[in-house]
Design a protein around this motif. Structure first.
Motif, PDB file in Angstrom:
ATOM      1  N   MET A 172       0.835  -1.198   0.000  1.00 56.66           N
ATOM      2  CA  MET A 172       0.000   0.000   0.000  1.00 56.66           C
ATOM      3  C   MET A 172       0.875   1.255   0.000  1.00 56.66           C
ATOM      4  SD  MET A 172      -2.594   1.364   2.960  1.00 56.66           S
ATOM      5  CE  MET A 172      -1.167   1.781   3.993  1.00 56.66           C
ATOM      6  N   VAL A 173       1.928   1.235   0.813  1.00 57.58           N
ATOM      7  CA  VAL A 173       2.833   2.385   0.873  1.00 57.58           C
ATOM      8  C   VAL A 173       3.504   2.598  -0.476  1.00 57.58           C
ATOM      9  CG1 VAL A 173       4.942   3.273   1.945  1.00 57.58           C
ATOM     10  CG2 VAL A 173       3.211   2.139   3.347  1.00 57.58           C
ATOM     11  N   GLU A 174       3.898   1.509  -1.122  1.00 59.50           N
ATOM     12  CA  GLU A 174       4.536   1.617  -2.443  1.00 59.50           C
ATOM     13  C   GLU A 174       3.559   2.154  -3.477  1.00 59.50           C
ATOM     14  OE1 GLU A 174       7.796  -1.043  -4.838  1.00 59.50           O
ATOM     15  OE2 GLU A 174       6.157  -2.068  -3.820  1.00 59.50           O
ATOM     16  N   ALA A 175       2.281   1.792  -3.351  1.00 60.41           N
ATOM     17  CA  ALA A 175       1.263   2.268  -4.282  1.00 60.41           C
ATOM     18  C   ALA A 175       1.052   3.768  -4.173  1.00 60.41           C
ATOM     19  CB  ALA A 175      -0.051   1.545  -4.032  1.00 60.41           C
ATOM     20  N   LEU A 176       1.421   4.356  -3.034  1.00 57.30           N
ATOM     21  CA  LEU A 176       1.295   5.799  -2.836  1.00 57.30           C
ATOM     22  C   LEU A 176       2.483   6.565  -3.406  1.00 57.30           C
ATOM     23  CD1 LEU A 176      -0.048   5.807   0.841  1.00 57.30           C
ATOM     24  CD2 LEU A 176      -1.349   6.209  -1.257  1.00 57.30           C
ATOM     25  N   GLY A 177       3.408   5.846  -4.033  1.00 55.01           N
ATOM     26  CA  GLY A 177       4.545   6.495  -4.672  1.00 55.01           C
ATOM     27  C   GLY A 177       5.766   6.645  -3.787  1.00 55.01           C
ATOM     28  N   ILE A 178       5.779   5.965  -2.658  1.00 51.96           N
ATOM     29  CA  ILE A 178       6.913   6.046  -1.732  1.00 51.96           C
ATOM     30  C   ILE A 178       7.897   4.926  -2.044  1.00 51.96           C
ATOM     31  CG2 ILE A 178       7.598   5.892   0.696  1.00 51.96           C
ATOM     32  CD1 ILE A 178       4.852   7.042   1.404  1.00 51.96           C
ATOM     33  N   ASP A 179       9.163   5.251  -2.025  1.00 51.76           N
ATOM     34  CA  ASP A 179      10.216   4.269  -2.293  1.00 51.76           C
ATOM     35  C   ASP A 179      10.392   3.379  -1.065  1.00 51.76           C
ATOM     36  OD1 ASP A 179      12.396   2.802  -3.030  1.00 51.76           O
ATOM     37  OD2 ASP A 179      13.669   4.516  -3.537  1.00 51.76           O
ATOM     38  N   VAL A 180       9.701   2.246  -1.075  1.00 52.68           N
ATOM     39  CA  VAL A 180       9.732   1.341   0.075  1.00 52.68           C
ATOM     40  C   VAL A 180      11.117   0.747   0.266  1.00 52.68           C
ATOM     41  CG1 VAL A 180       8.802  -0.814   1.013  1.00 52.68           C
ATOM     42  CG2 VAL A 180       7.277   0.827  -0.057  1.00 52.68           C
ATOM     43  N   ALA A 181      11.824   0.494  -0.815  1.00 57.35           N
ATOM     44  CA  ALA A 181      13.170  -0.084  -0.696  1.00 57.35           C
ATOM     45  C   ALA A 181      14.074   0.824   0.136  1.00 57.35           C
ATOM     46  CB  ALA A 181      13.765  -0.305  -2.081  1.00 57.35           C
ATOM     47  N   ARG A 182      13.940   2.136  -0.057  1.00 55.27           N
ATOM     48  CA  ARG A 182      14.744   3.070   0.732  1.00 55.27           C
ATOM     49  C   ARG A 182      14.332   3.033   2.211  1.00 55.27           C
ATOM     50  NH1 ARG A 182      15.188   8.978  -1.689  1.00 55.27           N
ATOM     51  NH2 ARG A 182      16.133   7.671  -3.317  1.00 55.27           N
ATOM     52  N   ILE A 183      13.045   2.871   2.456  1.00 54.33           N
ATOM     53  CA  ILE A 183      12.559   2.758   3.837  1.00 54.33           C
ATOM     54  C   ILE A 183      13.145   1.520   4.496  1.00 54.33           C
ATOM     55  CG2 ILE A 183      10.511   2.501   5.298  1.00 54.33           C
ATOM     56  CD1 ILE A 183      10.803   5.247   3.977  1.00 54.33           C
TER      57      ILE A 183
END
Length: 283
Positions: A172-183
């Motif tokens: 869901m976070v990735e779908a919002l355009g956030i770079d999850v890999a960096r998180i």
């Protein structure tokens, strides 16, 4: 006195368990190399003190340097394995736990490196009528400050809230355009940085040695399982409990202090299989 000594030992367990909890919560990776980063923190504080002569610079540098090493390990070694079998990251961290201590023996030798207490924290302080080592009191206070700061970071900062959301639902976070890999990289870096800080503060008491992370890894997992997987509150509570158990059992039967922590874990899991603060299930 033994309550306070247990608090100081528990504080180190808390730092390690909190790091494990963050890594597991974000990446769903059981990090068997956590003790390696604890050991690297101890060697980092030794090296920086040797270069600068300042314990305080060494303490801060140990967490930062080891955190950066952890970030590189996550990006180049762990990340390619996420989409493969779930056992691969576990096996990689286990391989780290075997290979890195042997490498440290080649570089630094088998004899541990002593780290002097900072002059301001040597000696004792009177708490009431009880003399208590200043350095152990410092460990308790430092851990309280670090954990409070970590809680505020996760609860109040934008990055902390994104990390919490990624823990619950990374897609869901990735779908919002956030770079999850960096998180994930940031979370892994914070987790191993906490372990390194634990090793750095423990170094003056136990010295830096290649195998110092072996036993502490197992004990950290006991703390995490006791408190509940994925729970920071559980990491804190579990660390405090295990610290007191080791302190008081050492007073009466020192040879059984390590066994006692497994007995406590066994009793708690019989009553509450998910740990004290663990969730009833995980995806």
């Amino acid at each position: 006195m033994h309550v306070l000594l247990g608090l100081a030992l528990g504080a180190i367990y808390i730092l390690l368990a909190a790091g494990l909890t963050i890594v597991y919560g974000l990446l769903d990776v059981v990090n068997f190399a956590h003790g390696v980063f604890y050991m690297l923190g101890a060697y980092a504080v030794f090296l920086v003190i040797s270069l600068t002569g300042s314990f305080w610079i060494g303490l801060a540098s140990a967490a930062i340097i080891t955190g950066l090493i952890g970030a590189l390990a996550e990006v180049f070694l762990l990340r390619p394995l996420y989409e493969k079998h779930q056992l691969y990251p576990l096996l990689l961290t286990f391989g780290f736990s075997v290979a890195v201590p042997d490498l440290m023996k080649v570089v630094f030798g088998l004899i541990g490196k002593t780290v002097d207490y900072p002059e301001a924290l040597s000696g004792f302080i009177l708490l009431g009528n009880i003399p208590f080592p200043k350095y152990r009191l410092f460990i308790i206070v430092l851990t309280a400050v670090v954990m409070t700061s970590l809680w505020l970071f996760l609860k109040k900062s934008d990055l902390g809230m994104v990390m919490r959301a990624a823990t619950l639902n990374s897609r869901m976070v990735e779908a919002l355009g956030i770079d999850v890999a960096r998180i994930w990289t940031v979370g892994f870096s914070i987790g191993v940085g906490l372990a390194a800080l634990g090793g750095a503060v423990a170094a003056p008491m136990v010295s830096a040695s290649p195998d110092m992370g072996v036993d502490i890894t197992v004990e950290s997992f006991v703390v995490v399982v006791l408190g509940g997987l994925g729970s920071l509150a559980g990491a804190v509570t579990g660390g405090l409990i295990i610290g007191q158990v080791v302190s008081f059992v050492s007073l009466f039967a020192g040879q059984y202090s390590k066994v006692a922590i497994f007995i406590v874990m066994f009793i708690v899991l019989l009553v509450r299989p998910r740990g004290l603060f663990g969730e009833a299930g995980r995806h």
